[in-house]
Design a protein around this motif. Structure first.
Motif, PDB file in Angstrom:
ATOM      1  N   ALA A 105       5.017 -19.277 -10.770  1.00  0.00           N
ATOM      2  CA  ALA A 105       5.331 -20.408 -10.253  1.00  0.00           C
ATOM      3  C   ALA A 105       6.667 -20.299  -9.591  1.00  0.00           C
ATOM      4  CB  ALA A 105       5.851 -21.209 -11.456  1.00  0.00           C
ATOM      5  N   ARG A 106       7.418 -19.106  -9.365  1.00  0.00           N
ATOM      6  CA  ARG A 106       8.256 -18.756  -8.241  1.00  0.00           C
ATOM      7  C   ARG A 106       7.971 -19.100  -7.058  1.00  0.00           C
ATOM      8  NH1 ARG A 106      10.277 -12.949  -9.852  1.00  0.00           N
ATOM      9  NH2 ARG A 106       8.229 -12.651  -9.507  1.00  0.00           N
ATOM     10  N   THR A 107       6.584 -18.630  -6.758  1.00  0.00           N
ATOM     11  CA  THR A 107       6.146 -18.710  -5.440  1.00  0.00           C
ATOM     12  C   THR A 107       6.012 -20.060  -4.705  1.00  0.00           C
ATOM     13  OG1 THR A 107       4.585 -17.131  -5.813  1.00  0.00           O
ATOM     14  CG2 THR A 107       3.950 -18.481  -4.116  1.00  0.00           C
ATOM     15  N   PHE A 108       6.203 -21.281  -5.697  1.00  0.00           N
ATOM     16  CA  PHE A 108       6.253 -22.448  -5.207  1.00  0.00           C
ATOM     17  C   PHE A 108       7.768 -23.186  -5.561  1.00  0.00           C
ATOM     18  CE2 PHE A 108       2.152 -21.759  -7.592  1.00  0.00           C
ATOM     19  CZ  PHE A 108       1.436 -21.949  -6.462  1.00  0.00           C
ATOM     20  N   LEU A 109       8.634 -22.177  -5.589  1.00  0.00           N
ATOM     21  CA  LEU A 109      10.107 -22.744  -5.776  1.00  0.00           C
ATOM     22  C   LEU A 109      11.036 -21.797  -4.960  1.00  0.00           C
ATOM     23  CD1 LEU A 109       9.658 -23.361  -9.618  1.00  0.00           C
ATOM     24  CD2 LEU A 109       9.765 -24.899  -7.879  1.00  0.00           C
ATOM     25  N   TYR A 110      11.056 -20.562  -5.166  1.00  0.00           N
ATOM     26  CA  TYR A 110      11.873 -19.762  -4.481  1.00  0.00           C
ATOM     27  C   TYR A 110      12.210 -20.013  -2.996  1.00  0.00           C
ATOM     28  CZ  TYR A 110      12.950 -16.863  -8.796  1.00  0.00           C
ATOM     29  OH  TYR A 110      13.544 -16.504  -9.976  1.00  0.00           O
ATOM     30  N   SER A 111      13.402 -20.163  -2.784  1.00  0.00           N
ATOM     31  CA  SER A 111      13.834 -19.947  -1.261  1.00  0.00           C
ATOM     32  C   SER A 111      13.447 -18.549  -0.731  1.00  0.00           C
ATOM     33  CB  SER A 111      15.370 -20.173  -0.811  1.00  0.00           C
ATOM     34  OG  SER A 111      15.947 -19.346  -1.458  1.00  0.00           O
ATOM     35  N   ASP A 112      13.506 -18.370   0.696  1.00  0.00           N
ATOM     36  CA  ASP A 112      13.623 -16.957   1.327  1.00  0.00           C
ATOM     37  C   ASP A 112      14.680 -16.113   0.901  1.00  0.00           C
ATOM     38  OD1 ASP A 112      11.166 -17.915   2.509  1.00  0.00           O
ATOM     39  OD2 ASP A 112      11.915 -18.336   4.354  1.00  0.00           O
ATOM     40  N   SER A 113      15.891 -17.032   0.971  1.00  0.00           N
ATOM     41  CA  SER A 113      16.963 -16.147   0.697  1.00  0.00           C
ATOM     42  C   SER A 113      17.140 -15.330  -0.676  1.00  0.00           C
ATOM     43  CB  SER A 113      18.300 -16.704   0.789  1.00  0.00           C
ATOM     44  OG  SER A 113      18.382 -17.997   0.135  1.00  0.00           O
ATOM     45  N   MET A 114      16.450 -16.149  -1.793  1.00  0.00           N
ATOM     46  CA  MET A 114      16.292 -15.955  -3.046  1.00  0.00           C
ATOM     47  C   MET A 114      15.279 -14.681  -3.217  1.00  0.00           C
ATOM     48  SD  MET A 114      17.352 -16.823  -6.028  1.00  0.00           S
ATOM     49  CE  MET A 114      17.096 -16.693  -7.968  1.00  0.00           C
ATOM     50  N   TRP A 115      14.243 -14.726  -2.436  1.00  0.00           N
ATOM     51  CA  TRP A 115      13.290 -13.541  -2.493  1.00  0.00           C
ATOM     52  C   TRP A 115      13.978 -12.307  -2.012  1.00  0.00           C
ATOM     53  CZ3 TRP A 115       9.627 -13.524  -5.735  1.00  0.00           C
ATOM     54  CH2 TRP A 115       8.895 -14.676  -6.023  1.00  0.00           C
ATOM     55  N   ASP A 116      14.789 -12.558  -0.769  1.00  0.00           N
ATOM     56  CA  ASP A 116      15.422 -11.330  -0.288  1.00  0.00           C
ATOM     57  C   ASP A 116      16.401 -10.725  -1.202  1.00  0.00           C
ATOM     58  OD1 ASP A 116      14.082 -11.692   2.191  1.00  0.00           O
ATOM     59  OD2 ASP A 116      15.700 -12.800   3.161  1.00  0.00           O
ATOM     60  N   ASP A 117      17.151 -11.697  -1.861  1.00  0.00           N
ATOM     61  CA  ASP A 117      18.298 -10.898  -2.624  1.00  0.00           C
ATOM     62  C   ASP A 117      17.755 -10.195  -4.000  1.00  0.00           C
ATOM     63  OD1 ASP A 117      20.315 -12.052  -1.308  1.00  0.00           O
ATOM     64  OD2 ASP A 117      20.813 -13.481  -2.435  1.00  0.00           O
ATOM     65  N   ILE A 118      16.371 -10.608  -4.602  1.00  0.00           N
ATOM     66  CA  ILE A 118      16.138  -9.949  -5.630  1.00  0.00           C
ATOM     67  C   ILE A 118      14.870  -9.138  -5.040  1.00  0.00           C
ATOM     68  CG2 ILE A 118      16.533 -11.957  -7.066  1.00  0.00           C
ATOM     69  CD1 ILE A 118      13.399 -12.534  -7.084  1.00  0.00           C
ATOM     70  N   GLN A 119      14.952  -8.678  -3.767  1.00  0.00           N
ATOM     71  CA  GLN A 119      13.923  -7.783  -3.212  1.00  0.00           C
ATOM     72  C   GLN A 119      13.888  -6.263  -4.239  1.00  0.00           C
ATOM     73  OE1 GLN A 119      13.725  -7.248   0.576  1.00  0.00           O
ATOM     74  NE2 GLN A 119      11.722  -6.118   0.772  1.00  0.00           N
ATOM     75  N   GLY A 120      12.781  -5.870  -4.707  1.00  0.00           N
ATOM     76  CA  GLY A 120      12.905  -4.605  -5.516  1.00  0.00           C
ATOM     77  C   GLY A 120      13.320  -4.664  -6.690  1.00  0.00           C
ATOM     78  N   TYR A 121      13.789  -5.950  -7.466  1.00  0.00           N
ATOM     79  CA  TYR A 121      14.065  -5.944  -8.776  1.00  0.00           C
ATOM     80  C   TYR A 121      13.274  -6.364  -9.595  1.00  0.00           C
ATOM     81  CZ  TYR A 121      16.621  -8.020 -12.801  1.00  0.00           C
ATOM     82  OH  TYR A 121      16.907  -8.415 -13.931  1.00  0.00           O
ATOM     83  N   ALA A 122      13.073  -5.777 -10.602  1.00  0.00           N
ATOM     84  CA  ALA A 122      11.984  -5.814 -11.810  1.00  0.00           C
ATOM     85  C   ALA A 122      12.659  -6.483 -13.161  1.00  0.00           C
ATOM     86  CB  ALA A 122      11.128  -4.636 -11.999  1.00  0.00           C
ATOM     87  N   ALA A 123      12.260  -7.615 -13.194  1.00  0.00           N
ATOM     88  CA  ALA A 123      13.072  -8.347 -14.496  1.00  0.00           C
ATOM     89  C   ALA A 123      12.741  -7.703 -15.627  1.00  0.00           C
ATOM     90  CB  ALA A 123      12.683  -9.805 -14.411  1.00  0.00           C
ATOM     91  N   TYR A 124      11.411  -7.198 -15.915  1.00  0.00           N
ATOM     92  CA  TYR A 124      11.182  -6.604 -17.051  1.00  0.00           C
ATOM     93  C   TYR A 124      11.868  -5.320 -17.345  1.00  0.00           C
ATOM     94  CZ  TYR A 124       6.831  -9.304 -17.568  1.00  0.00           C
ATOM     95  OH  TYR A 124       5.667 -10.255 -17.817  1.00  0.00           O
ATOM     96  N   ASP A 125      12.326  -4.512 -16.408  1.00  0.00           N
ATOM     97  CA  ASP A 125      13.166  -3.394 -16.554  1.00  0.00           C
ATOM     98  C   ASP A 125      14.636  -3.626 -17.059  1.00  0.00           C
ATOM     99  OD1 ASP A 125      10.982  -2.194 -15.563  1.00  0.00           O
ATOM    100  OD2 ASP A 125      11.844  -1.751 -13.686  1.00  0.00           O
ATOM    101  N   ASP A 126      14.854  -4.835 -17.179  1.00  0.00           N
ATOM    102  CA  ASP A 126      16.142  -5.337 -17.814  1.00  0.00           C
ATOM    103  C   ASP A 126      16.229  -6.092 -18.914  1.00  0.00           C
ATOM    104  OD1 ASP A 126      18.870  -5.237 -16.683  1.00  0.00           O
ATOM    105  OD2 ASP A 126      18.761  -6.806 -15.406  1.00  0.00           O
ATOM    106  N   LEU A 127      15.213  -5.982 -19.711  1.00  0.00           N
ATOM    107  CA  LEU A 127      15.304  -6.524 -20.849  1.00  0.00           C
ATOM    108  C   LEU A 127      15.530  -5.730 -22.201  1.00  0.00           C
ATOM    109  CD1 LEU A 127      11.958  -8.521 -20.214  1.00  0.00           C
ATOM    110  CD2 LEU A 127      14.499  -9.420 -19.879  1.00  0.00           C
ATOM    111  N   GLY A 128      15.758  -4.443 -21.863  1.00  0.00           N
ATOM    112  CA  GLY A 128      16.139  -3.553 -23.182  1.00  0.00           C
ATOM    113  C   GLY A 128      14.884  -3.262 -24.043  1.00  0.00           C
ATOM    114  N   ILE A 129      13.707  -3.107 -23.447  1.00  0.00           N
ATOM    115  CA  ILE A 129      12.411  -2.558 -24.115  1.00  0.00           C
ATOM    116  C   ILE A 129      12.346  -1.198 -23.786  1.00  0.00           C
ATOM    117  CG2 ILE A 129      10.039  -3.133 -24.611  1.00  0.00           C
ATOM    118  CD1 ILE A 129      11.611  -5.472 -25.001  1.00  0.00           C
ATOM    119  N   THR A 130      13.333  -0.540 -24.855  1.00  0.00           N
ATOM    120  CA  THR A 130      13.637   0.849 -24.442  1.00  0.00           C
ATOM    121  C   THR A 130      13.184   1.822 -25.882  1.00  0.00           C
ATOM    122  OG1 THR A 130      15.952   0.717 -24.855  1.00  0.00           O
ATOM    123  CG2 THR A 130      15.182   0.375 -22.677  1.00  0.00           C
ATOM    124  N   ASN A 131      12.826   1.513 -26.873  1.00  0.00           N
ATOM    125  CA  ASN A 131      12.553   2.123 -28.019  1.00  0.00           C
ATOM    126  C   ASN A 131      11.486   2.978 -27.703  1.00  0.00           C
ATOM    127  OD1 ASN A 131      11.683   2.929 -30.672  1.00  0.00           O
ATOM    128  ND2 ASN A 131      12.867   1.393 -31.489  1.00  0.00           N
TER     129      ASN A 131
END
Length: 669
Positions: A439-465
């Motif tokens: 759904a982000r495809t239909f909403l995010y601005s170009d600058s938003m995509w630029d700012d999160i380029q290379g970021y993976a949300a799943y890596d930031d969720l603490g699933i580290t056990n």
């Protein structure tokens, strides 16, 4: 429950201005409207606003040990305080209060940092060791009580809410776009990342140790499961049902403790009804109950809640909400949550807490936690079906189904998260998360995509056990649920923040440490038996509740979302927030894309994947715009903005007391 705030000099022993600390605690006065006290000495200040529940007369905090070398302020409760107090007295400690907060200084004297493994309950705590000049900030195991922190001008700042940190005047609020991207991937707040740049939340089951300017984040607890196949199974599960019933009764009894009356939330479902039944049994009379009714704004459980309350003899208070009242409550919800909230039922729960407070109550039991422990959500059933397909025809069919559903969104495949996103495992939640990400495809601005380029949300969720891959598939999904949705939505936007907004402490028997541990050890089929969710809890319910209400199917409490925001009767501020000018001002979303999706949304068949997900995502857009307006400078709509009380130089309640260290042992409060 209370509110805490403080500051530690990471560079030396500067004095923290009293007015600055007063502004921090004034920003969270709703968490503790009855009392205020501080401890101050060179280099450190601890502040507390108190909602008095245990030892009403004697439990003022911050509180110290006998010689004044250890100081503590706590938000929350250590429910086993009577047992712990007897244990401490037997070991020769002197107690000056009956309050559970005092336990911490003696836990620390005996155990040091291991005190977090000893303490049980729901808490966020700050402890200062003067001799070692060490600060400890800790949070309970599953994340019921929040605790935020940030660094600014050489100070470590902390508070029960972000408002306290912003009120220090040392940090200018700025958006963390990666934090927002977590929200648009999972519809939840982050595990450690907030929506504000530079402000973090202490993850559940962790503490900070701060000494000599060094900050160390330490995990003291994590949810664990047996290896797949090693879970507890019995030919006759009756002893396991007996054990769960005993643990739940014990958990309820602990959460009925205190010096004030306790009430219970109730819905038409199983979990809260069992809690009401058990609490009434423990009390010997039916405790009062409170429920939400939805008037053409979602599944309406008024008749079921009324039937349950009548069957148990409980006096029921009902708060009825429609689409208009939900939207009218949303600005206050965003101020309370300090971030965008997708689930509009959180606004209903906020109004429910107001009703509890209006009747003079401070404590409410809830049924939250059963769905996480015992697989109560529909995606767990979908995973069950997917696993069956995988066993019978191989992996190609569930993969094909996923590709067809995601493909029906017609989004950008480059914006999909990994198919096996958590340590090479695909969990139940990812069926929804994939669609959210598209759904982000239909909403995010170009600058938003630029700012999160290379970021993976799943890596930031603490699933580290490190044991994650050894668990049964259902348990892997339950773990992700505890980490992401429980902490990031249910205990945040629908839990602590909306309850404490009205000075109400929510308590969660089904998140009791013993109940959580028990549920983690039993075999998956006792949680999800075929397509029957919470099977073992249903067996306990059959013993606890009248037959006609003991086996109701689950109904997710879901109020209207984008329908309410986009309804023709919507208030003017909604259109103002979604105007091209406001969308360009924030920069997160493309105005043309948003306008196109708003226009098209009502034209889609209601139950297509895109329609369902855009319902969620458009609500997220409106909530994000509202959050930005509220906390990041305003100017987007006619609504007021939040601002700290920067002129606080005296306590408005007349109950302020400040202890200042002068080298001598203080008198005990």
């Amino acid at each position: 429950m209370c509110g805490i705030a403080g500051a530690l000099d990471l560079r030396g022993r500067r004095d923290f201005p009293e007015a600055r600390l007063l502004a921090m605690t004034a920003a969270i006065a709703h968490r503790g409207p009855e009392d205020e006290q501080f401890h101050s000495e060179p280099g450190v200040v601890l502040g507390a606003r108190r909602l008095a529940i245990v030892d009403l007369a004697g439990g003022r905090q911050p509180i110290c040990n006998e010689d004044g070398t250890i100081w503590v302020a706590q938000n929350g409760e250590v429910f086993e305080y009577p047992e712990f107090q007897r244990e401490l007295l037997d070991r020769g400690h002197t107690l000056s209060t009956r309050c559970d907060t005092e336990l911490w200084v003696h836990f620390y004297e005996d155990l040091g940092r291991a005190m977090f493994e000893k303490a049980r309950g729901q808490y966020a705590v700050s402890l200062w060791d003067r001799k070692e000049r060490t600060l400890l900030l800790g949070r309970d195991r599953v994340g019921i009580c929040p605790l935020y922190y940030a660094e600014a001008d050489g100070w470590l700042l902390w508070g029960s809410e972000i408002k306290a940190i912003l009120a220090s005047g040392l940090i200018d609020p700025r958006a963390d776009r990666r934090g927002l991207d977590i929200f648009f991937n999972t519809f939840c707040a982050g595990t450690s990342r907030t929506f504000f740049e530079g402000i973090k939340i202490l993850p559940p089951g962790h503490f900070l140790s701060v000494k000599d300017g060094r900050i160390e984040l330490i995990r003291y607890w994590d949810l664990d499961f047996p290896d797949a196949g090693d879970e507890r199974r019995l030919k006759d599960p009756t002893p396991l049902i007996d054990e769960l019933e005993h643990l739940m009764r014990q958990a309820v009894e602990r959460r009925l403790r205190g010096d004030v009356p306790v009430v219970s939330y109730i819905s038409g479902g199983l979990d809260s009804t069992v809690v009401l039944g058990l609490s009434s049994r423990e009390r010997g009379y039916a405790v009062p109950s409170f429920t939400i009714g939805l008037n053409k704004a979602g599944p309406d459980e008024r008749s079921q809640a009324r039937e349950s309350a009548e069957a148990l003899g409980s006096k029921l208070t009902m708060v009825t909400m429609d689409r208009s009242s939900i939207i009218d409550a949303y600005p206050e919800l965003i101020r309370a949550a300090e971030g965008p909230v997708m689930d509009s039922s959180a606004a209903c729960l906020m109004q429910l807490a107001k009703a509890v407070h209006a009747q003079g109550y401070k404590v409410a039991l809830t049924g939250e936690g059963a769905d996480e422990a015992l697989a109560g959500y529909p995606w767990f059933k979908s995973q069950q079906v997917r696993n069956l397909m995988r066993k019978t025809v191989g992996n190609w069919l569930p993969s094909k189904v996923r590709d067809v559903i995601v493909g029906s969104m017609h989004g950008n495949p480059a914006h999909l998260p990994p198919r096996y996103g958590f340590q090479g495992v695909r969990t139940a939640q990812q069926d929804v998360y994939d669609l959210m990400a598209q759904a982000r495809t239909f909403l995010y601005s170009d600058s938003m995509w630029d700012d999160i380029q290379g970021y993976a949300a799943y890596d930031d969720l603490g699933i580290t056990n490190e044991r994650f891959t050894r668990w049964a598939p259902l348990n892997q999904s339950l773990y992700v649920g505890y980490k992401v949705m429980l902490a990031g939505l249910l205990l945040h936007g629908k839990g602590d923040r909306v309850a404490m907004n009205s000075s109400v402490e929510a308590r969660y028997p089904l998140l009791d440490e013993d109940v959580v541990a028990f549920c983690s050890t039993i075999a998956p089929e006792y949680k999800l038996k075929g397509l029957t969710d919470k099977w073992i809890l249903r067996q306990v319910a059959a013993r606890t509740l009248p037959k006609k209400i003991a086996n109701r199917p689950k109904t997710m409490f879901r109020a209207s979302r984008s329908e309410a925001f986009l309804d023709s009767s919507r208030p003017a501020w909604v259109d103002q927030l979604l105007s091209p000018e406001s969308l360009r001002a924030t920069g997160y979303f493309d105005p043309d894309k948003v306008a196109r999706e708003v226009a098209a949304h009502g034209k889609f068949p209601r139950f297509t994947p895109k329609s369902i997900i855009m319902d969620l995502s458009l609500t997220c857009v409106a909530a994000t715009q509202l959050w930005h307006h509220t906390f990041l400078g305003g100017g987007l709509c006619e609504l007021p903005v939040w601002s700290p009380i920067r002129t606080a130089a005296a306590d408005p309640t007349g109950v302020l007391e400040i202890s200042t260290y002068d080298g001598a042992a203080p008198s005990r409060v």
